[in-house]
Design a protein around this motif. Structure first.
Motif, PDB file in Angstrom:
ATOM      1  N   GLY A 273       0.024 -51.802  -8.890  1.00 47.46           N
ATOM      2  CA  GLY A 273      -0.693 -50.818  -9.686  1.00 47.46           C
ATOM      3  C   GLY A 273      -1.809 -51.361 -10.543  1.00 47.46           C
ATOM      4  O   GLY A 273      -2.566 -52.253 -10.140  1.00 47.46           O
ATOM      5  N   ILE A 274      -1.920 -50.834 -11.762  1.00 47.64           N
ATOM      6  CA  ILE A 274      -2.995 -51.212 -12.677  1.00 47.64           C
ATOM      7  C   ILE A 274      -2.936 -52.696 -12.995  1.00 47.64           C
ATOM      8  O   ILE A 274      -3.961 -53.387 -13.026  1.00 47.64           O
ATOM      9  CB  ILE A 274      -2.919 -50.369 -13.962  1.00 47.64           C
ATOM     10  N   GLY A 275      -1.743 -53.211 -13.234  1.00 41.44           N
ATOM     11  CA  GLY A 275      -1.607 -54.624 -13.579  1.00 41.44           C
ATOM     12  C   GLY A 275      -2.121 -55.533 -12.486  1.00 41.44           C
ATOM     13  O   GLY A 275      -2.810 -56.526 -12.762  1.00 41.44           O
ATOM     14  N   LEU A 276      -1.792 -55.227 -11.242  1.00 37.90           N
ATOM     15  CA  LEU A 276      -2.270 -56.032 -10.123  1.00 37.90           C
ATOM     16  C   LEU A 276      -3.781 -55.947 -10.000  1.00 37.90           C
ATOM     17  O   LEU A 276      -4.462 -56.956  -9.741  1.00 37.90           O
ATOM     18  CB  LEU A 276      -1.596 -55.577  -8.824  1.00 37.90           C
ATOM     19  N   ALA A 277      -4.338 -54.767 -10.205  1.00 42.25           N
ATOM     20  CA  ALA A 277      -5.797 -54.615 -10.149  1.00 42.25           C
ATOM     21  C   ALA A 277      -6.473 -55.428 -11.250  1.00 42.25           C
ATOM     22  O   ALA A 277      -7.509 -56.066 -11.019  1.00 42.25           O
ATOM     23  CB  ALA A 277      -6.171 -53.141 -10.270  1.00 42.25           C
ATOM     24  N   ILE A 278      -5.907 -55.410 -12.451  1.00 40.94           N
ATOM     25  CA  ILE A 278      -6.468 -56.198 -13.546  1.00 40.94           C
ATOM     26  C   ILE A 278      -6.413 -57.680 -13.208  1.00 40.94           C
ATOM     27  O   ILE A 278      -7.393 -58.417 -13.393  1.00 40.94           O
ATOM     28  CB  ILE A 278      -5.698 -55.910 -14.855  1.00 40.94           C
ATOM     29  N   ALA A 279      -5.260 -58.139 -12.713  1.00 43.80           N
ATOM     30  CA  ALA A 279      -5.124 -59.548 -12.349  1.00 43.80           C
ATOM     31  C   ALA A 279      -6.129 -59.934 -11.274  1.00 43.80           C
ATOM     32  O   ALA A 279      -6.727 -61.025 -11.318  1.00 43.80           O
ATOM     33  CB  ALA A 279      -3.695 -59.823 -11.870  1.00 43.80           C
ATOM     34  N   THR A 280      -6.336 -59.052 -10.315  1.00 45.26           N
ATOM     35  CA  THR A 280      -7.291 -59.338  -9.233  1.00 45.26           C
ATOM     36  C   THR A 280      -8.708 -59.474  -9.769  1.00 45.26           C
ATOM     37  O   THR A 280      -9.440 -60.404  -9.390  1.00 45.26           O
ATOM     38  CB  THR A 280      -7.238 -58.226  -8.168  1.00 45.26           C
ATOM     39  N   GLU A 281      -9.099 -58.579 -10.657  1.00 41.38           N
ATOM     40  CA  GLU A 281     -10.471 -58.640 -11.185  1.00 41.38           C
ATOM     41  C   GLU A 281     -10.666 -59.855 -12.092  1.00 41.38           C
ATOM     42  O   GLU A 281     -11.745 -60.462 -12.098  1.00 41.38           O
ATOM     43  CB  GLU A 281     -10.814 -57.345 -11.917  1.00 41.38           C
ATOM     44  N   LEU A 282      -9.649 -60.237 -12.848  1.00 39.88           N
ATOM     45  CA  LEU A 282      -9.754 -61.449 -13.659  1.00 39.88           C
ATOM     46  C   LEU A 282      -9.882 -62.679 -12.767  1.00 39.88           C
ATOM     47  O   LEU A 282     -10.672 -63.594 -13.052  1.00 39.88           O
ATOM     48  CB  LEU A 282      -8.530 -61.579 -14.571  1.00 39.88           C
ATOM     49  N   ALA A 283      -9.125 -62.704 -11.674  1.00 39.55           N
ATOM     50  CA  ALA A 283      -9.235 -63.816 -10.730  1.00 39.55           C
ATOM     51  C   ALA A 283     -10.607 -63.834 -10.071  1.00 39.55           C
ATOM     52  O   ALA A 283     -11.197 -64.905  -9.848  1.00 39.55           O
ATOM     53  CB  ALA A 283      -8.134 -63.710  -9.668  1.00 39.55           C
ATOM     54  N   ARG A 284     -11.138 -62.662  -9.760  1.00 36.47           N
ATOM     55  CA  ARG A 284     -12.464 -62.578  -9.148  1.00 36.47           C
ATOM     56  C   ARG A 284     -13.523 -63.180 -10.086  1.00 36.47           C
ATOM     57  O   ARG A 284     -14.508 -63.758  -9.632  1.00 36.47           O
ATOM     58  CB  ARG A 284     -12.798 -61.121  -8.830  1.00 36.47           C
ATOM     59  N   ALA A 285     -13.293 -63.028 -11.397  1.00 36.06           N
ATOM     60  CA  ALA A 285     -14.234 -63.557 -12.386  1.00 36.06           C
ATOM     61  C   ALA A 285     -14.014 -65.049 -12.649  1.00 36.06           C
ATOM     62  O   ALA A 285     -14.742 -65.644 -13.457  1.00 36.06           O
ATOM     63  CB  ALA A 285     -14.123 -62.785 -13.687  1.00 36.06           C
ATOM     64  N   GLY A 286     -13.011 -65.647 -12.003  1.00 29.61           N
ATOM     65  CA  GLY A 286     -12.824 -67.092 -12.094  1.00 29.61           C
ATOM     66  C   GLY A 286     -11.676 -67.556 -12.950  1.00 29.61           C
ATOM     67  O   GLY A 286     -11.414 -68.766 -13.030  1.00 29.61           O
ATOM     68  N   ALA A 287     -10.961 -66.632 -13.621  1.00 29.59           N
ATOM     69  CA  ALA A 287      -9.838 -67.043 -14.464  1.00 29.59           C
ATOM     70  C   ALA A 287      -8.651 -67.472 -13.610  1.00 29.59           C
ATOM     71  O   ALA A 287      -8.441 -66.974 -12.496  1.00 29.59           O
ATOM     72  CB  ALA A 287      -9.421 -65.895 -15.378  1.00 29.59           C
ATOM     73  N   THR A 288      -7.880 -68.430 -14.126  1.00 31.40           N
ATOM     74  CA  THR A 288      -6.550 -68.682 -13.578  1.00 31.40           C
ATOM     75  C   THR A 288      -5.651 -67.554 -14.065  1.00 31.40           C
ATOM     76  O   THR A 288      -5.622 -67.256 -15.252  1.00 31.40           O
ATOM     77  CB  THR A 288      -5.998 -70.031 -14.070  1.00 31.40           C
ATOM     78  N   VAL A 289      -4.920 -66.928 -13.145  1.00 28.52           N
ATOM     79  CA  VAL A 289      -4.178 -65.715 -13.491  1.00 28.52           C
ATOM     80  C   VAL A 289      -2.691 -65.910 -13.227  1.00 28.52           C
ATOM     81  O   VAL A 289      -2.288 -66.384 -12.161  1.00 28.52           O
ATOM     82  CB  VAL A 289      -4.700 -64.506 -12.682  1.00 28.52           C
ATOM     83  N   ILE A 290      -1.897 -65.530 -14.221  1.00 35.90           N
ATOM     84  CA  ILE A 290      -0.443 -65.485 -14.059  1.00 35.90           C
ATOM     85  C   ILE A 290      -0.054 -64.035 -13.845  1.00 35.90           C
ATOM     86  O   ILE A 290      -0.312 -63.178 -14.696  1.00 35.90           O
ATOM     87  CB  ILE A 290       0.276 -66.042 -15.296  1.00 35.90           C
ATOM     88  N   VAL A 291       0.551 -63.764 -12.692  1.00 38.70           N
ATOM     89  CA  VAL A 291       1.061 -62.423 -12.425  1.00 38.70           C
ATOM     90  C   VAL A 291       2.546 -62.411 -12.749  1.00 38.70           C
ATOM     91  O   VAL A 291       3.238 -63.427 -12.632  1.00 38.70           O
ATOM     92  CB  VAL A 291       0.803 -61.965 -10.975  1.00 38.70           C
ATOM     93  N   ASN A 292       3.029 -61.264 -13.164  1.00 40.65           N
ATOM     94  CA  ASN A 292       4.401 -61.165 -13.654  1.00 40.65           C
ATOM     95  C   ASN A 292       5.043 -59.857 -13.223  1.00 40.65           C
ATOM     96  O   ASN A 292       4.403 -58.815 -13.197  1.00 40.65           O
ATOM     97  CB  ASN A 292       4.417 -61.258 -15.186  1.00 40.65           C
ATOM     98  N   GLY A 293       6.310 -59.959 -12.888  1.00 40.49           N
ATOM     99  CA  GLY A 293       7.142 -58.802 -12.619  1.00 40.49           C
ATOM    100  C   GLY A 293       8.584 -59.231 -12.758  1.00 40.49           C
ATOM    101  O   GLY A 293       8.877 -60.408 -12.987  1.00 40.49           O
ATOM    102  N   ARG A 294       9.505 -58.301 -12.617  1.00 43.02           N
ATOM    103  CA  ARG A 294      10.918 -58.659 -12.751  1.00 43.02           C
ATOM    104  C   ARG A 294      11.457 -59.327 -11.498  1.00 43.02           C
ATOM    105  O   ARG A 294      12.358 -60.157 -11.567  1.00 43.02           O
ATOM    106  CB  ARG A 294      11.739 -57.416 -13.078  1.00 43.02           C
ATOM    107  N   SER A 295      10.911 -58.958 -10.330  1.00 42.47           N
ATOM    108  CA  SER A 295      11.384 -59.485  -9.053  1.00 42.47           C
ATOM    109  C   SER A 295      10.499 -60.641  -8.598  1.00 42.47           C
ATOM    110  O   SER A 295       9.278 -60.493  -8.533  1.00 42.47           O
ATOM    111  CB  SER A 295      11.373 -58.368  -7.994  1.00 42.47           C
TER     112      SER A 295
END
Length: 264
Positions: free
Chosen positions: A18-40
């Motif tokens: 959802g929104i969180g994954l889209a945000i993580a994707t756009e931050l990664a596109r801009a060059g940031a190292t991204v930590i994605v998180n979920g319960r599973s």
């Protein structure tokens, strides 16, 4: 406008979809190292893989932890390392008559939607202030201002996030760290598709169901459609950058004009 977040390390909670994954994707596109998180762990790994499939050069780390608990937050902190950009996106929602919401359900919503963000801010804000740079964004909702009768408990928790953001922005005053809330409007996610089906039925094509939902339940929207998640991600990327250094303590709207007010 080109935004380069290379060298920054971002944590996006609730980002396995959802929104969180889209945000993580756009931050990664801009060059940031991204930590994605979920319960599973499986779903979190899948989210990280989906980003690298789209952006092969992206630096993505998957950390599974239940951030609705203090233990889960501590477990994530032990693995995450330094965080420069914190996006508190984790949240739950659902429709329920207001007079039927139990004490336990109210508590669960506050634990997940509010206290998870507060815990992480307490964890990461001090080090950001010491370094003289940091970005914290709490994903709120139009429901924070226009409380929906079908999910009062959700709306109230998002209202609380506006206060959390303003309060911690004052704590960070003069340090180079900004803290903002982002008021997202009705957004197209799998969870919202299920929510729409609950309200208008699932016996019609999606586009027709979406139009009926917007017409009957979200008529204030000026774009008259659901927002796409990457549109929220674009605003987060800007707020994460040096370009947004004078924007703090605010409730920034990416709501499709849904909130019928000049100030939030």
């Amino acid at each position: 406008m080109e935004i380069n977040l290379t060298g920054r390390r971002a944590l996006v909670t609730g980002s396995s979809q959802g929104i969180g994954l889209a945000i993580a994707t756009e931050l990664a596109r801009a060059g940031a190292t991204v930590i994605v998180n979920g319960r599973s762990q499986d779903k979190t790994d899948e989210a990280a893989k989906s980003i690298t499939n789209e952006l092969p050069d992206a630096d993505v780390v998957a950390i599974a932890a239940d951030l609705a608990t203090a233990e889960g937050a501590a477990a994530l902190q032990a693995q995450a390392g330094q965080i420069d950009i914190l996006v508190n996106n984790l949240g739950i929602f659902g429709s329920q008559p207001a007079l039927e919401i139990s004490d336990e359900e109210w508590s669960r919503y506050f634990e997940v939607n509010v206290l998870s963000a507060v815990r992480l801010i307490r964890m990461y804000l001090p080090a950001m202030m010491e370094r003289g740079w940091g970005r914290i964004m709490n994903i709120a909702s139009d429901s924070a201002v226009v409380i929906p009768i079908e999910m009062v408990h959700y709306g109230v928790t998002k209202t609380a996030l506006l206060g959390v953001s303003r309060g911690f922005a004052k704590v960070a005053a003069g340090t180079g760290v900004t803290v903002n809330s982002v008021i997202a409007g009705p957004t197209h996610t799998p969870g919202v598709e299920e929510f729409v089906a609950e309200l208008v039925g699932d016996d019609r094509p999606w586009e027709e169901a979406q139009r009926q939902f917007m017409r009957e339940h979200r008529p204030q929207s000026l774009i008259q459609r659901l927002i796409e998640p990457n549109e929220i991600g674009n605003l987060i990327v800007y707020l994460s950058s040096d370009l947004a250094s004078a924007t703090t303590g605010g409730a920034i709207r990416v709501d499709g004009g849904y909130v019928d007010a000049i100030l939030p």
